[in-house]
Design a protein around this motif. Structure first.
Motif, short mmCIF file in Angstrom:
data_model
loop_
_atom_site.label_atom_id
_atom_site.label_comp_id
_atom_site.label_asym_id
_atom_site.label_seq_id
_atom_site.Cartn_x
_atom_site.Cartn_y
_atom_site.Cartn_z
N LYS A 260 -3.47 2.38 -1.39
CA LYS A 260 -4.48 3.39 -1.07
C LYS A 260 -4.38 3.79 0.40
CE LYS A 260 -9.46 4.28 -1.19
NZ LYS A 260 -10.80 3.73 -1.56
N ARG A 261 -4.21 2.82 1.28
CA ARG A 261 -4.08 3.11 2.71
C ARG A 261 -2.82 3.93 2.99
NH1 ARG A 261 -4.28 -1.30 7.71
NH2 ARG A 261 -3.93 0.22 9.39
N LYS A 262 -1.75 3.62 2.29
CA LYS A 262 -0.50 4.35 2.49
C LYS A 262 -0.67 5.83 2.10
CE LYS A 262 2.76 0.50 2.02
NZ LYS A 262 3.94 -0.02 1.30
N PHE A 263 -1.36 6.07 0.98
CA PHE A 263 -1.59 7.46 0.59
C PHE A 263 -2.53 8.16 1.56
CE2 PHE A 263 0.05 6.57 -3.78
CZ PHE A 263 0.93 7.64 -3.84
N GLN A 264 -3.51 7.43 2.06
CA GLN A 264 -4.43 8.03 3.03
C GLN A 264 -3.69 8.50 4.27
OE1 GLN A 264 -7.27 4.81 3.47
NE2 GLN A 264 -8.73 5.73 2.03
N MET A 265 -2.71 7.71 4.75
CA MET A 265 -1.99 8.12 5.95
C MET A 265 -1.15 9.37 5.69
SD MET A 265 1.10 5.35 6.60
CE MET A 265 0.01 3.92 6.53
N LEU A 266 -0.67 9.51 4.46
CA LEU A 266 0.09 10.72 4.12
C LEU A 266 -0.83 11.94 4.05
CD1 LEU A 266 2.49 9.32 1.36
CD2 LEU A 266 3.02 9.80 3.76
N ARG A 267 -2.01 11.73 3.49
CA ARG A 267 -2.97 12.84 3.42
C ARG A 267 -3.44 13.25 4.82
NH1 ARG A 267 -5.06 9.97 -1.37
NH2 ARG A 267 -4.61 11.24 -3.22
N GLN A 268 -3.57 12.28 5.71
CA GLN A 268 -4.04 12.59 7.06
C GLN A 268 -3.09 13.53 7.80
OE1 GLN A 268 -4.61 8.74 8.83
NE2 GLN A 268 -6.59 8.40 7.82
N PRO A 290 6.19 0.91 -14.64
CA PRO A 290 5.16 1.70 -15.33
C PRO A 290 3.75 1.37 -14.87
CG PRO A 290 6.76 0.85 -16.90
CD PRO A 290 7.03 0.16 -15.60
N ARG A 291 3.49 0.11 -14.57
CA ARG A 291 2.15 -0.28 -14.10
C ARG A 291 1.86 0.33 -12.73
NH1 ARG A 291 2.95 -5.27 -13.89
NH2 ARG A 291 2.93 -5.67 -11.65
N TYR A 292 2.84 0.28 -11.84
CA TYR A 292 2.62 0.86 -10.51
C TYR A 292 2.54 2.37 -10.57
CZ TYR A 292 2.99 -3.49 -7.90
OH TYR A 292 2.73 -4.73 -7.37
N LEU A 293 3.27 2.99 -11.50
CA LEU A 293 3.15 4.44 -11.66
C LEU A 293 1.72 4.82 -12.02
CD1 LEU A 293 4.20 7.33 -11.91
CD2 LEU A 293 4.96 6.77 -14.24
N ALA A 294 1.13 4.06 -12.94
CA ALA A 294 -0.26 4.33 -13.33
C ALA A 294 -1.19 4.20 -12.12
CB ALA A 294 -0.68 3.37 -14.44
N THR A 295 -0.94 3.19 -11.28
CA THR A 295 -1.76 2.99 -10.08
C THR A 295 -1.61 4.16 -9.12
OG1 THR A 295 -1.59 0.59 -10.25
CG2 THR A 295 -2.17 1.49 -8.09
N LEU A 296 -0.36 4.60 -8.91
CA LEU A 296 -0.11 5.69 -7.99
C LEU A 296 -0.77 6.99 -8.47
CD1 LEU A 296 3.65 5.09 -7.06
CD2 LEU A 296 1.61 4.37 -5.82
N ARG A 297 -0.67 7.25 -9.77
CA ARG A 297 -1.30 8.46 -10.30
C ARG A 297 -2.82 8.42 -10.14
NH1 ARG A 297 2.08 11.97 -11.70
NH2 ARG A 297 4.02 11.55 -12.81
N LYS A 298 -3.39 7.25 -10.33
CA LYS A 298 -4.84 7.10 -10.15
C LYS A 298 -5.22 7.36 -8.70
CE LYS A 298 -8.62 3.82 -10.99
NZ LYS A 298 -8.99 2.47 -11.47
N LEU A 299 -4.42 6.87 -7.77
CA LEU A 299 -4.71 7.07 -6.35
C LEU A 299 -4.58 8.54 -5.95
CD1 LEU A 299 -2.93 3.95 -4.82
CD2 LEU A 299 -5.40 4.38 -4.91
N LEU A 300 -3.69 9.25 -6.62
CA LEU A 300 -3.52 10.68 -6.33
C LEU A 300 -4.67 11.49 -6.89
CD1 LEU A 300 0.29 11.38 -6.85
CD2 LEU A 300 -0.98 11.32 -4.72
N GLY A 301 -5.34 10.92 -7.88
CA GLY A 301 -6.49 11.62 -8.47
C GLY A 301 -6.04 12.51 -9.59
#
Length: 301
Positions: A260-268, A290-301
């Motif tokens: 989540k923090r990694k995606f936040q820094m990209l959005r910033q 596949p499990r991490y892909l699901a997590t990443l998609r959830k973080l992207l919204g």
């Protein structure tokens, strides 16, 4: 990828200069990438995630690039990052076949990833490194890719880092001139050697003047006291991102990354482009990815 403009700094982005001996002057420094519109991310899968089964030293390997592409499409990802190490050939016919397969399956080729060492202190070897990088520019163009991941290299004793850095800058600059003719971005990865810290990276990145150059932000490669802070310093220069599921602090074992923090820094920094999952942890990739892909998609919204 949207148009890139280096004429103005990102609003609010201030990237500090490095330690002594690594600081680039403002007169020579390129500026962080200014992006139009809101952050927009497409998720890709790096072939390196399946390195054990793609390994060409196996006779034959238990997975081909065709099989990897099929697997990525089935999960499904938006794109694939194709690693140099797993190409059995680079003929025009073979590259066209991979591109066509991705097109039929609705996948982008975000780019390729190659190994380079621009710190070699042998003129013949340096020319070979530059020439191979240029060839992969052309291969990547045939594949429909947008970026090439490159490495800086490691200083060879008794050479000095200062001289190796100058040579690396000149070499990448030459390769960028060729890459620009094909619309390909060269993306320097933070990968040890003369790119092991954010200060070392910034000393290189700020000195290379090309609209066809940027950073491949590997989110698991800094092994410093505060890897997240180092990633934040480089994020404004990213043209492609490799998302690792672990992070390693100086003197500690690898730990689960704060995705989540990694995606936040990209959005910033309003990042727009590909984020390729590069899985390197111990669990079987066919189970974990596949499990991490699901997590990443959830973080992207």
């Amino acid at each position: 990828m949207k148009s890139i403009n280096r004429r103005k700094f990102l609003a609010g982005a201030a990237v500090a200069a490095g330690a002594a001996g690594l600081t680039a002057t403002s007169a020579n420094a390129i500026e962080p990438i200014r992006r139009q519109g809101r952050s927009f991310i497409k998720l890709g899968l790096a072939a390196y995630s399946f390195r054990q089964v793609l390994n060409l030293t196996r006779k034959p390997p238990t997975m081909t690039l065709d099989g990897f592409i099929d697997l990525a499409a089935s999960m499904p990802f938006d794109a694939v990052e194709l690693t140099e190490y797993y190409f059995p050939e680079t003929s025009a016919r073979y590259l066209a076949g991979l591109k066509g397969r991705c097109t039929r399956l609705g996948l982008d080729v975000s780019g390729t990833a190659i190994r380079t060492d621009f710190c070699v202190n042998n003129a013949t070897r340096l020319k070979e490194e530059i020439d191979r990088c240029k060839r992969w520019v052309e291969h990547t163009s045939r594949l429909g890719g947008k970026t090439i991941r490159i490495f800086g290299g490691t200083v060879v004793k008794p050479d000095t880092e200062e001289r190796a850095r100058r040579q690396c800058i000149e070499s990448i600059q030459e390769c960028c001139e060729h890459a620009g003719q094909f619309g390909i971005y060269l993306a320097l990865e933070n990968h040890g050697g003369i790119t092991g810290t954010s200060e070392q990276m910034l000393a290189l990145v700020r000195a290379i003047k090309s609209d066809w150059f940027g950073v491949n932000l590997d989110t698991g490669n800094f092994r410093t006291k505060d890897p997240y802070a180092d990633l934040e310093r480089l994020a404004p220069y990213a043209v492609v991102v490799q998302m690792k599921t672990e992070i390693s602090r100086e003197g500690r074992k690898a730990e689960e990354a704060d995705l989540k923090r990694k995606f936040q820094m990209l959005r910033q920094v309003n990042y727009r482009g590909y984020v390729a999952l590069e899985y390197e942890a111990a669990e079987n990739a066919k189970v974990a990815v596949p499990r991490y892909l699901a997590t990443l998609r959830k973080l992207l919204g």
